[in-house]
Design a protein around this motif. Sequence first.
Motif, PDB file in Angstrom:
ATOM      1  N   PHE A 237     -32.678  47.682 -87.825  1.00  0.00           N
ATOM      2  CA  PHE A 237     -34.009  47.264 -88.240  1.00  0.00           C
ATOM      3  C   PHE A 237     -33.921  46.223 -89.347  1.00  0.00           C
ATOM      4  CE2 PHE A 237     -38.138  47.731 -90.347  1.00  0.00           C
ATOM      5  CZ  PHE A 237     -38.987  47.731 -89.250  1.00  0.00           C
ATOM      6  N   GLN A 238     -33.065  46.433 -90.322  1.00  0.00           N
ATOM      7  CA  GLN A 238     -32.923  45.466 -91.409  1.00  0.00           C
ATOM      8  C   GLN A 238     -32.427  44.124 -90.895  1.00  0.00           C
ATOM      9  OE1 GLN A 238     -31.066  45.946 -95.688  1.00  0.00           O
ATOM     10  NE2 GLN A 238     -29.418  45.405 -94.283  1.00  0.00           N
ATOM     11  N   ALA A 239     -31.573  44.142 -89.890  1.00  0.00           N
ATOM     12  CA  ALA A 239     -30.975  42.902 -89.403  1.00  0.00           C
ATOM     13  C   ALA A 239     -31.896  42.119 -88.483  1.00  0.00           C
ATOM     14  CB  ALA A 239     -29.663  43.208 -88.676  1.00  0.00           C
ATOM     15  N   THR A 240     -32.899  42.774 -87.874  1.00  0.00           N
ATOM     16  CA  THR A 240     -33.677  42.101 -86.840  1.00  0.00           C
ATOM     17  C   THR A 240     -35.166  41.976 -87.145  1.00  0.00           C
ATOM     18  OG1 THR A 240     -33.987  44.206 -85.662  1.00  0.00           O
ATOM     19  CG2 THR A 240     -32.069  42.854 -85.044  1.00  0.00           C
ATOM     20  N   ALA A 241     -35.738  42.828 -87.981  1.00  0.00           N
ATOM     21  CA  ALA A 241     -37.177  42.788 -88.217  1.00  0.00           C
ATOM     22  C   ALA A 241     -37.513  41.748 -89.282  1.00  0.00           C
ATOM     23  CB  ALA A 241     -37.688  44.162 -88.659  1.00  0.00           C
TER      24      ALA A 241
END
Length: 843
Positions: free
Chosen positions: A779-783
């Motif tokens: 989530f941190q890498a893509t959102a």
Amino acid sequence: MTETVRNLLWHAGGPLGASLLGRVTTDAAPSAFTADHRDPNLPPAVLEHAVRTGDARAVVTACHARAQAAGTPVDPDPMLRLLEMDDPDVNAGLFLASGWPALRMAVLSQRRFAPEPDRPAPTTDLWRDPVNPRYPGARSSPVPLEDPVPLAEEVRHAVLLAGRRPDLQVALAASDPDLVFWALVSGVPGPGGSTARLRACRTLAAAGRTAQLRRVFQVAPIEGEDAQAEVIRLEVMGSRTAFLVPKLLEEAYGEEALTTRLRAARRTSAARALVRGVLEPRWDLLTAAHAKEPLPWCSAVALLEHPRCPAGLRSMLLRAYPRALQMVPRPGPELLPLCAATAEDHVTKRVVLRGLEEGSLTAGDLVAHVRPARLALTSMVHGGLGALAAQAEAANVVRQMLAFAVASDPGVWQRLYTTLPSYDVTIAELIAACAHPSPGPALPPPRLGRQSAWAYTVLIGLLDADQAGPALEFLNDAQLAPLAGSPDATAPLVDHVVAHGGPVARRVLAANPHVRADVLETLVLGGDRAIASAAYRNPRCPYALREYIVSVDGFDDVLRGELCAAPRDGADPRDLWPLLASPDLAVLRAVALGSGGEFGHPARLRAAYRIAELHGISALEGLPDDPETVQARDAGGIAPLGAALRAMDERWSKEIAGTSYIPHVRRPGGVFSALADPGLAWPSVLAQARERRIPAAAFNLIAERPDLPLELAREQRHLRPAAQAWQQPLPSQDPTTLHGGVLAHHRPLVAEALRDAVPTRWHAPGRALESGVISPEEFQATAEANTVIDASIEHLPLARLVARTLHRELGENTDAWVVLARMLEQRPAATLLELVATARAAA
């Protein structure tokens, strides 16, 4: 200031966040932001910034909101810091916003409270005779103020014009004779009863207001026995040598008054009221009194709860009452040896977490002073939002120490595993000891307890995934099992257990409620019944996987007994739905017998049809006598049940399509009964969804069903939900936003969405994070960056990951944090990692 920037302050911490807030807010921002101080989940940086800027109303509101939410006494320290500014405007804000009588009396006293090296801390002994009042014949009067703090006009107006009872009561302690006279003639009793009125009369007498005193004794005399009241009047008017009045005032306000009352207290609530009755106790007198004779438990707790209790008195109280350690609101490093002496990990853990959240313990304290190391390591991944910044700083320090140690000797991992349960040392000492082992034979690796296993997984999670191999390769199945059950089981650990773990470790992993949903599927397909049963009980087990487990009869006898037992009170009726896929008669009868009430009728009907279809009409005996079941038994065939199910499917299709709003009252027979049907005709629902015939309000409830099919979720994964269930439906498609509720049970759809576009924008991402279909790292890498910051406040594992990233990349560079905050205000279409890299480069 946007909500995202406010949430960013949690990650920055108190002092750094206050500095950041001072630079990102504009002149117009504080007024628009004041209402947020009613929020009990206010970042500490906001309160610190309000104190620094003298925003008294915001400070008082925030302190009371936090205390009410936590169920603890109001923290007086921020308000005392404001009082020590000796600013008339700040004092006016304190007087008008606060309901603390001692603080309001201090404002009206017009004394200066700024700390001075040669002056003891002021108390609410606002009236003090210059001559020792123990000599009854001494002529005494209140101490005149040399440099009084001006009183704002709005404060005078509040007392003289509005004349509210609480304002008049505290005005008895004012230094302004006009305010005192107005309070006396109103007849209100003071916070201390009639003695407060007597003290006010002495103020008028010292000011030479003889005529006003005479008027007071005419309209509102001091209460007491007739003879005593006359003596008081004569002494106050100067017609008689003062004897009784100084004695009464000494008993109420003398140096021993508070100590005497605290010794007599028998309840903690009463002792707290006594401590709160003064602005700040005379700590030197209390220290001497306790050294002479220990104060009772309740009074010790009340004093320990005061944030300004000095270290000397606090140590004395804690030596007398070690269990009161948990009552200290801001435990500092000086309490850590006392925690270690208790030898109770749960006490030490609670003290450490409170210190981290309050900012009284730093990252350095956590690494170098908290012992044992296993407890300090788990404290880095436990606790609330207030501890995020300190935990992140500590994690980055330990990460560097650990990386340096294992780079030269991978055997450090085995020594860490072996020594964690038994070494009573700090984290720094533990890593140093394992990096430089003493000569002698190595101890065999033990099987770790819960706390030690959790601590070891925390160490593994600090390093990159490609560095986790040496930490796990020497462990057997029994030694892997405690690690597999850890709340912080990292992806490398999970992958290692799936690939190399034995039945014990895999079963423990299947029961871990923090594991990803797709991992459960891999474990179940291995064919082990015990593992499948553990996965079935896991709250993250997808509905389709539970259906598969019961359809192939892949669970053990223990789970079978649990499924066939009567449901517990308050159990979710949807927990019975997957059992309809079972061919087992006992399991199907459990569904029919466990689905009660009008809303359970569709489930009973589905169960009856499945029983009759698989086991014959005779198997319907003993089931609830629903009309359709009775007709099937009388007819000796399944046709009545089939006709009832077809009619029900048609009815539900019309109900769903015709529901433009969701009624507040749940009545059987309408859309709520349709949503309670475990066998909802999904092909019909899917066709309606493709034709855009399902209103958003109805689909929001459909999306909450655990059995939402993959095809329907794929069709509606970009659904934009209605703001309220009763509002008109909104357009069903928003191609830029992923609906977390729709994707919450479908890992394949999340993978598709992450492949389609990065960064992604989410609605209700917490549902997807809690269900395990997307990991915090993904989530941190893509959102989008704003989505990550906002979602982290609701999901602590993500919050800790984000805090570590921010502190590792930005550190204490305030300029970089300011650049990041400015970019977040613009809501750019970029990931958090991209914005952090930009902020670091720009600063």
